[in-house]
Design a protein around this motif. Structure first.
Motif, PDB file in Angstrom:
ATOM      1  N   UNK A   1       0.832  -1.196   0.000  1.00  0.00           N
ATOM      2  CA  UNK A   1       0.000   0.000   0.000  1.00  0.00           C
ATOM      3  C   UNK A   1       0.874   1.256   0.000  1.00  0.00           C
ATOM      4  N   UNK A   2       1.945   1.238   0.799  1.00  0.00           N
ATOM      5  CA  UNK A   2       2.832   2.392   0.892  1.00  0.00           C
ATOM      6  C   UNK A   2       3.572   2.636  -0.422  1.00  0.00           C
ATOM      7  N   UNK A   3       4.054   1.551  -1.038  1.00  0.00           N
ATOM      8  CA  UNK A   3       4.768   1.695  -2.314  1.00  0.00           C
ATOM      9  C   UNK A   3       3.844   2.301  -3.372  1.00  0.00           C
ATOM     10  N   UNK A   4       2.592   1.817  -3.430  1.00  0.00           N
ATOM     11  CA  UNK A   4       1.624   2.363  -4.392  1.00  0.00           C
ATOM     12  C   UNK A   4       1.300   3.817  -4.089  1.00  0.00           C
ATOM     13  N   UNK A   5       1.154   4.140  -2.792  1.00  0.00           N
ATOM     14  CA  UNK A   5       0.854   5.514  -2.378  1.00  0.00           C
ATOM     15  C   UNK A   5       1.971   6.468  -2.790  1.00  0.00           C
ATOM     16  N   UNK A   6       3.219   6.079  -2.486  1.00  0.00           N
ATOM     17  CA  UNK A   6       4.348   6.946  -2.816  1.00  0.00           C
ATOM     18  C   UNK A   6       4.500   7.124  -4.331  1.00  0.00           C
ATOM     19  N   UNK A   7       4.181   6.072  -5.080  1.00  0.00           N
ATOM     20  CA  UNK A   7       4.274   6.203  -6.542  1.00  0.00           C
ATOM     21  C   UNK A   7       3.173   7.101  -7.085  1.00  0.00           C
ATOM     22  N   UNK A   8       1.920   6.819  -6.690  1.00  0.00           N
ATOM     23  CA  UNK A   8       0.785   7.552  -7.253  1.00  0.00           C
ATOM     24  C   UNK A   8       0.751   9.013  -6.814  1.00  0.00           C
ATOM     25  N   UNK A   9       1.112   9.263  -5.558  1.00  0.00           N
ATOM     26  CA  UNK A   9       0.985  10.623  -5.014  1.00  0.00           C
ATOM     27  C   UNK A   9       2.259  11.451  -5.126  1.00  0.00           C
TER      28      UNK A   9
END
Length: 543
Positions: A482-490
């Motif tokens: 979830x964190x990896x996706x968050x940092x990429x998307x945001x």
């Protein structure tokens, strides 16, 4: 005359091939189709674009029991793009036979849609290893009746880490079946699969004098690293291609180039592995429909892209592997058309370029960097034709006659007025920074070795990790993915920038590359699970 008739292909398939205007088998088809129709296991070694899909698809369809309600044929491919591409090719051959049902399954597509396909009892399934195993574990798919198995792009599946997945799927296959394996190369893992899972296979190998197509004009340009983007702009403006595909080695560079090109007024977008499926589809459809002129991609994301009319491929980064160079430039010059492949390189890449030339058995021509006057002439010619096309159009109107009459009274010489009008039309005229070039010289080997050592040190430095501590953890239901996706998307921080992630009750510890820290400054304006989070740097990971 349809020469496929010599290969003992049935009339229905011959008619389908004639409708597609495919009358002459390629070498790989000519050699492998008879062997597969006879029931042999076959290893087909051939490059992309040699017609290998029909090599296994024609026997697959001919040997199919169309009255069956079980999966009789399974085709495994490394990527969703390739799965879709192969599915579309097979559909062309079975379009007139409504009894043949086909399901295409891959990650990124909804389960509901794929369950619907599987509920129709398809005889043919095409898909990627990850989703195939997923559906096997869910009990939604069974291969106990498979008679014909195809492993396509087997070497690519190995490179993408599907070794365990392939072993798991192959273990579930019936022992008595026919297997066709197609691969551009035959590395050790492929040999182990052959030995373990194939029965006395016949090898069909198609070698060409060169691995790159003769109708691709290959050129290379050398410059300093800091001038690569400026050189890219010069090459785009000078050549005036309508459809360009640019390859980079990292996902981060895809995003960086897209932003850079869009800021400079180009219709460009990109695809890479972190992009959601709907975003990939949107970008690809825009490129197919010519709403985009430039597509920037990584090698993995581009697997399976087969779009006719790509005039030029640009290697913004020199590929890390020789095969990747062949795969990249093979995106142009499709369907017998000619194409151009341009490579941007630094002098440090000279050794890698020589290695690629040895592999492809072709020399890549070093070309002169277009100077500003060259580009100016090209752009003026383009402007001239734009004016001429509008002048010759049938939509000529008299909306500006009054202004023209007034301007004509000012002077008997029309040149100043015309120059003013054209310069207004050409108001977005660019300036081109100087391209910094460092020539490679064999006499400078000692210096090159020093530079190489320096580069290695710089690379180690750029790969240096720091540790950050977030003020939230399991209390906010945080997970590493979830964190990896968050940092990429945001924040546009890519997966490749992360190391170990440890989530504790109310803290999270993340290894992150030092170079990516600058993106974290905007974290204070973002929310995850509707809460703001903060971070601080710490010296080491907790035990």
């Amino acid at each position: 005359m349809n020469n496929f008739s010599n290969l003992k292909i049935n009339n229905d398939l011959l008619k389908s091939l004639e409708k597609l205007n495919i009358l002459e088998p390629t070498p790989i088809q000519e050699k492998s189709i008879p062997l597969l129709l006879e029931g042999n296991d076959v290893i087909g070694q051939a490059q992309t674009g040699t017609g290998k899909t029909f090599s296994y698809a024609i026997p697959l369809i001919q040997k199919l029991d169309i009255e069956s309600n079980f999966i009789e044929s399974l085709v495994i491919l490394p990527t969703r793009e390739l799965s879709i591409q192969v599915s579309n090719e097979i559909k062309k051959l079975i379009i007139d036979n409504k009894k043949i049902r086909l399901a295409t399954i891959y990650g990124g597509q909804s389960y509901e849609l794929q369950f619907k396909q599987l509920n129709k009892m398809p005889q043919i399934v095409i898909g990627t290893p990850g989703r195939i195993i997923d559906l096997m574990e869910k009990g939604k798919i069974s291969f106990k009746n498979v008679k014909y198995l195809v492993l396509d792009e087997a070497d690519e599946m190995l490179k993408m880490g599907f070794q365990d997945d392939l072993e798991k799927i192959l273990y579930e296959m019936p022992k008595f079946r026919q297997t066709a394996l197609f691969s551009a190369t035959i590395p050790p893992f492929i040999k182990s699969i052959v030995k373990k899972y194939m029965n006395d296979p016949k090898l069909v190998s198609i070698e060409s004098k060169t691995l790159s197509a003769a109708n691709i004009d290959e050129k290379i340009y050398y410059c300093m690293r800091d001038s690569k983007k400026d050189l890219l702009i010069r090459l785009i403006d000078y050549n005036q291609f309508n459809s360009i595909m640019i390859f980079t080695n990292t996902k981060a560079m895809v995003d960086e180039l897209v932003v850079f090109l869009q800021k400079n007024g180009y219709k460009a977008d990109g695809i890479h592995g972190d992009l959601k499926q709907n975003s990939r589809d949107r970008v690809m459809n825009s490129f197919r429909d010519s709403n985009l002129d430039i597509l920037v991609a990584t090698d993995v994301a581009a697997r399976g892209i087969d779009i006719e009319g790509i005039e030029c491929v640009i290697n913004y980064d020199v590929p890390n592997e020789n095969e990747l160079y062949v795969h990249r430039i093979g995106r142009t010059a499709r369907a017998g058309l000619s194409g151009v492949a341009l490579t941007i390189a630094t002098s440090k890449s000279k050794g890698k370029i020589e290695e690629i030339e040895k592999y492809t058995k072709r020399k890549i021509k070093e070309d002169k960097i277009p100077d500003i006057n060259d580009i100016d002439l090209v752009l003026k010619k383009k402007l001239y034709h734009k004016i001429l096309d509008n002048l010759n159009s049938l939509n000529y109107k008299h909306d500006y006659d009054e202004i023209i009459y007034k301007l004509a009274k000012i002077s008997t010489d029309p040149m100043p007025i015309l120059n003013t009008l054209i310069s207004m039309l050409d108001e977005n005229k660019k300036t081109y920074p100087e391209i910094l070039v460092k020539k490679y010289n064999n006499k400078d080997n000692k210096k090159t070795n020093k530079d190489s050592k320096k580069t290695k040190k710089d690379n180690i430095k750029s790969n240096e990790f720091v540790i950050i501590e977030l003020n939230k953890g399991k209390d906010l239901k945080l997970k590493p993915s979830m964190l990896v996706n968050f940092f990429h998307d945001e924040l546009k921080i890519h997966r490749e920038h992360f190391g170990k992630i440890i989530v504790e009750d109310n803290k999270t510890y993340i290894e992150i590359k030092k170079e990516a820290l600058r993106f974290l400054t905007s974290l204070k304006n973002k929310k995850i699970n509707n809460q703001k989070i903060s971070y601080k740097e710490i010296k080491k990971m907790p035990k």
